[in-house]
Motif scaffolding. Structure first.
Motif, PDB file in Angstrom:
ATOM      1  N   ALA A  35       0.283  11.993  -9.446  1.00  0.00           N
ATOM      2  CA  ALA A  35      -0.581  13.166  -9.300  1.00  0.00           C
ATOM      3  C   ALA A  35       0.225  14.454  -9.387  1.00  0.00           C
ATOM      4  O   ALA A  35      -0.210  15.432 -10.006  1.00  0.00           O
ATOM      5  CB  ALA A  35      -1.319  13.091  -7.965  1.00  0.00           C
ATOM      6  N   LYS A  36       1.399  14.466  -8.777  1.00  0.00           N
ATOM      7  CA  LYS A  36       2.244  15.662  -8.817  1.00  0.00           C
ATOM      8  C   LYS A  36       2.671  15.987 -10.242  1.00  0.00           C
ATOM      9  O   LYS A  36       2.627  17.148 -10.667  1.00  0.00           O
ATOM     10  CB  LYS A  36       3.471  15.441  -7.933  1.00  0.00           C
ATOM     11  N   ALA A  55      -5.181  11.342  -9.029  1.00  0.00           N
ATOM     12  CA  ALA A  55      -5.635  11.821  -7.719  1.00  0.00           C
ATOM     13  C   ALA A  55      -6.440  10.742  -7.007  1.00  0.00           C
ATOM     14  O   ALA A  55      -6.268  10.509  -5.799  1.00  0.00           O
ATOM     15  CB  ALA A  55      -6.468  13.086  -7.891  1.00  0.00           C
ATOM     16  N   GLY A  56      -7.319  10.059  -7.738  1.00  0.00           N
ATOM     17  CA  GLY A  56      -8.113   8.991  -7.147  1.00  0.00           C
ATOM     18  C   GLY A  56      -7.268   7.812  -6.698  1.00  0.00           C
ATOM     19  O   GLY A  56      -7.484   7.247  -5.619  1.00  0.00           O
ATOM     20  N   PHE A  57      -6.277   7.438  -7.513  1.00  0.00           N
ATOM     21  CA  PHE A  57      -5.436   6.299  -7.154  1.00  0.00           C
ATOM     22  C   PHE A  57      -4.569   6.627  -5.945  1.00  0.00           C
ATOM     23  O   PHE A  57      -4.402   5.791  -5.042  1.00  0.00           O
ATOM     24  CB  PHE A  57      -4.552   5.893  -8.325  1.00  0.00           C
ATOM     25  N   ALA A  58      -4.004   7.840  -5.915  1.00  0.00           N
ATOM     26  CA  ALA A  58      -3.181   8.231  -4.777  1.00  0.00           C
ATOM     27  C   ALA A  58      -3.999   8.222  -3.486  1.00  0.00           C
ATOM     28  O   ALA A  58      -3.541   7.721  -2.450  1.00  0.00           O
ATOM     29  CB  ALA A  58      -2.585   9.619  -5.022  1.00  0.00           C
ATOM     30  N   LEU A  61       4.001   2.308 -10.886  1.00  0.00           N
ATOM     31  CA  LEU A  61       2.695   1.815 -10.444  1.00  0.00           C
ATOM     32  C   LEU A  61       2.573   0.305 -10.593  1.00  0.00           C
ATOM     33  O   LEU A  61       1.929  -0.362  -9.780  1.00  0.00           O
ATOM     34  CB  LEU A  61       1.586   2.505 -11.238  1.00  0.00           C
ATOM     35  N   GLY A  62       3.180  -0.228 -11.630  1.00  0.00           N
ATOM     36  CA  GLY A  62       3.009  -1.649 -11.920  1.00  0.00           C
ATOM     37  C   GLY A  62       3.950  -2.564 -11.163  1.00  0.00           C
ATOM     38  O   GLY A  62       3.606  -3.731 -10.904  1.00  0.00           O
ATOM     39  N   SER A  90       0.823  -1.204   0.000  1.00  0.00           N
ATOM     40  CA  SER A  90       0.000   0.000   0.000  1.00  0.00           C
ATOM     41  C   SER A  90       0.859   1.257   0.000  1.00  0.00           C
ATOM     42  O   SER A  90       0.544   2.237  -0.683  1.00  0.00           O
ATOM     43  CB  SER A  90      -0.926   0.002   1.223  1.00  0.00           C
ATOM     44  N   LEU A  91       1.947   1.230   0.753  1.00  0.00           N
ATOM     45  CA  LEU A  91       2.820   2.405   0.835  1.00  0.00           C
ATOM     46  C   LEU A  91       3.490   2.696  -0.502  1.00  0.00           C
ATOM     47  O   LEU A  91       3.561   3.863  -0.934  1.00  0.00           O
ATOM     48  CB  LEU A  91       3.876   2.169   1.918  1.00  0.00           C
ATOM     49  N   LEU A  92       3.991   1.679  -1.177  1.00  0.00           N
ATOM     50  CA  LEU A  92       4.644   1.888  -2.468  1.00  0.00           C
ATOM     51  C   LEU A  92       3.657   2.412  -3.511  1.00  0.00           C
ATOM     52  O   LEU A  92       3.993   3.299  -4.309  1.00  0.00           O
ATOM     53  CB  LEU A  92       5.279   0.586  -2.950  1.00  0.00           C
ATOM     54  N   LEU A  93       2.438   1.887  -3.501  1.00  0.00           N
ATOM     55  CA  LEU A  93       1.442   2.371  -4.453  1.00  0.00           C
ATOM     56  C   LEU A  93       0.998   3.784  -4.105  1.00  0.00           C
ATOM     57  O   LEU A  93       0.716   4.585  -5.011  1.00  0.00           O
ATOM     58  CB  LEU A  93       0.245   1.420  -4.495  1.00  0.00           C
ATOM     59  N   ALA A  94       0.933   4.115  -2.816  1.00  0.00           N
ATOM     60  CA  ALA A  94       0.601   5.490  -2.430  1.00  0.00           C
ATOM     61  C   ALA A  94       1.688   6.443  -2.907  1.00  0.00           C
ATOM     62  O   ALA A  94       1.391   7.524  -3.438  1.00  0.00           O
ATOM     63  CB  ALA A  94       0.427   5.578  -0.918  1.00  0.00           C
ATOM     64  N   TRP A  95       2.944   6.064  -2.724  1.00  0.00           N
ATOM     65  CA  TRP A  95       4.055   6.906  -3.200  1.00  0.00           C
ATOM     66  C   TRP A  95       3.982   7.096  -4.707  1.00  0.00           C
ATOM     67  O   TRP A  95       4.104   8.220  -5.215  1.00  0.00           O
ATOM     68  CB  TRP A  95       5.386   6.274  -2.814  1.00  0.00           C
TER      69      TRP A  95
END
Length: 213
Positions: free
Chosen positions: A78-79, A164-167, A95-96, A67-72
């Motif tokens: 998004a940035k 934005a939604g994925f983050a 992401l993949g 979860s942390l890696l995908l959030a990063w």
């Protein structure tokens, strides 16, 4: 100043690029969204009672790391998508890679497990509501991310909304780890990811409308 330089400056017209926003103008809404996400989890769900015991298991930290890696990766996407002309070629790899790594681990576990154990590894006990809870927890952060991006200069609005939604979804999944009793990488690799993809799809749907500037 040389004459040619003066002519070039005058012919180029005024600089109408949006002024960069202060860092605090972005951090404050996102911090508030994250705080609301955590409070929502605590009020509606609560922290799992055996969190300390679970934290001693590698499977718990595998779930957190995923979860942390995908959030990063989501916030990086998004940035970059919030500004025109930013490079995004490497984003699919960021992401993949965590998804591919966890799916490989899940495939090994399914291969090693007996036929009677494979179904519980995938379905767990909370599959009916796990993705919906992650999507619900992501909403405060999702709204904050859209607000911040709207104040910048995104040009690929559908992709920006999806990022934005994925983050927000991946960050909500990280917060949800404090409550969720599921430990199977097979479960996390599918149902957690599905929970992240719900706000991603919503962001792609509404991005062209809410991020237009």
């Amino acid at each position: 100043m040389k004459t040619d330089d003066l002519i070039m400056m005058l012919s180029s017209g005024p600089d109408v690029r949006p002024a960069p926003r202060p860092l605090t103008a972005s951090l404050l809404p996102l911090s508030a969204g994250l705080l609301a996400c955590v409070v929502l989890m605590l009020v509606l769900l609560g922290v799992r009672s055996d969190l300390m015991q679970a934290a001693a298991l590698p499977a718990f930290w595998l779930k957190v790391s995923f979860s942390l890696l995908l959030a990063w990766a989501g916030w990086l996407a998004a940035k970059r998508l919030a500004a025109p002309g930013a490079r995004i070629a490497a984003l699919p790899l960021y992401l993949g890679a965590p998804v591919a790594a966890l799916w490989c681990i899940a495939a090994i576990l399914l291969w090693q497990a007996g036929p009677e154990a494979r179904t519980p590894l995938f379905w767990g006990a909370t599959w009916r509501y796990c993705p919906l809870l992650i999507a619900l927890l992501s909403m405060p952060l999702f709204i904050a991310a859209l607000r911040v991006m709207r104040g910048l200069a995104p040009t690929r609005l559908r992709l920006a909304g999806a990022a934005a939604g994925f983050a927000a979804g991946a960050t909500a999944a990280l917060v949800y780890c404090l409550h969720c009793p599921e430990m199977s990488p097979v479960f996390v690799g599918f149902w957690y990811l599905l929970g992240m993809l719900i706000p991603t799809a919503l962001g792609a749907l509404i991005g062209p409308r809410v991020l237009a500037w």
